[in-house]
Scaffold this motif. Structure first.
Motif, PDB file in Angstrom:
ATOM      1  N   ALA A 172     -18.558   4.915 -20.440  1.00  0.00           N
ATOM      2  CA  ALA A 172     -18.856   5.709 -19.247  1.00  0.00           C
ATOM      3  C   ALA A 172     -18.683   4.886 -17.983  1.00  0.00           C
ATOM      4  CB  ALA A 172     -20.272   6.263 -19.340  1.00  0.00           C
ATOM      5  N   MET A 173     -19.056   3.624 -18.044  1.00  0.00           N
ATOM      6  CA  MET A 173     -18.885   2.755 -16.869  1.00  0.00           C
ATOM      7  C   MET A 173     -17.404   2.518 -16.580  1.00  0.00           C
ATOM      8  SD  MET A 173     -22.019   0.041 -17.438  1.00  0.00           S
ATOM      9  CE  MET A 173     -21.167  -1.238 -16.613  1.00  0.00           C
ATOM     10  N   ALA A 174     -16.581   2.419 -17.616  1.00  0.00           N
ATOM     11  CA  ALA A 174     -15.150   2.213 -17.411  1.00  0.00           C
ATOM     12  C   ALA A 174     -14.501   3.450 -16.807  1.00  0.00           C
ATOM     13  CB  ALA A 174     -14.487   1.853 -18.740  1.00  0.00           C
ATOM     14  N   LEU A 175     -14.939   4.626 -17.220  1.00  0.00           N
ATOM     15  CA  LEU A 175     -14.377   5.857 -16.672  1.00  0.00           C
ATOM     16  C   LEU A 175     -14.855   6.135 -15.254  1.00  0.00           C
ATOM     17  CD1 LEU A 175     -14.608   8.253 -19.745  1.00  0.00           C
ATOM     18  CD2 LEU A 175     -12.552   7.311 -18.709  1.00  0.00           C
ATOM     19  N   ALA A 176     -16.032   5.636 -14.876  1.00  0.00           N
ATOM     20  CA  ALA A 176     -16.625   5.954 -13.583  1.00  0.00           C
ATOM     21  C   ALA A 176     -16.059   5.115 -12.445  1.00  0.00           C
ATOM     22  CB  ALA A 176     -18.133   5.755 -13.644  1.00  0.00           C
ATOM     23  N   GLN A 177     -15.264   4.106 -12.752  1.00  0.00           N
ATOM     24  CA  GLN A 177     -14.760   3.245 -11.682  1.00  0.00           C
ATOM     25  C   GLN A 177     -13.659   3.960 -10.916  1.00  0.00           C
ATOM     26  OE1 GLN A 177     -13.700  -0.611 -12.873  1.00  0.00           O
ATOM     27  NE2 GLN A 177     -15.678  -1.075 -13.768  1.00  0.00           N
ATOM     28  N   THR A 231     -10.401   3.638  -9.064  1.00  0.00           N
ATOM     29  CA  THR A 231      -9.255   2.747  -8.882  1.00  0.00           C
ATOM     30  C   THR A 231      -8.234   3.450  -8.014  1.00  0.00           C
ATOM     31  OG1 THR A 231      -8.224   3.574 -10.889  1.00  0.00           O
ATOM     32  CG2 THR A 231      -9.588   1.604 -11.109  1.00  0.00           C
ATOM     33  N   GLN A 232      -7.601   2.693  -7.147  1.00  0.00           N
ATOM     34  CA  GLN A 232      -6.581   3.248  -6.269  1.00  0.00           C
ATOM     35  C   GLN A 232      -5.267   3.343  -7.028  1.00  0.00           C
ATOM     36  OE1 GLN A 232      -6.756   4.436  -3.280  1.00  0.00           O
ATOM     37  NE2 GLN A 232      -8.850   3.906  -2.736  1.00  0.00           N
TER      38      GLN A 232
END
Length: 85
Positions: free
Chosen positions: A15-20, A22-23
């Motif tokens: 969930a933390m990886a998906l919530a970032q 990124t441009q």
């Protein structure tokens, strides 16, 4: 209990990886260059042919790919032989 804790940790990191944020809209500047087509040959065809006759050479074929390398590496010395005690 251990499996439940492992599952929760995996889900938390996912969930933390998906919530970032990124441009992904980065613009790249491209350079346009013109193309020049040249149809002339710079090497004359007569120089491509060699005047020496082609000699046939014998090529050795080995059954295995690294046969020569393995043969060279499989040498034995006097110290590698077993001694009778």
């Amino acid at each position: 209990m251990k499996s439940i804790l492992t599952l929760l940790i995996v889900l938390l990191f996912g969930a933390m990886a998906l919530a970032q944020n990124t441009q992904t809209d980065v613009k790249v500047e491209s350079i346009e260059m013109g193309v020049v087509l040249d149809g002339s040959l710079t090497i004359p065809i007569a120089t491509l042919q060699s005047s020496q006759p082609i000699q046939d050479q014998v090529a050795r074929l080995y059954k295995f790919r690294n046969a020569r390398v393995k043969k060279a590496l499989s040498f034995s010395t006097k110290k590698t032989k077993a001694k009778l005690a």
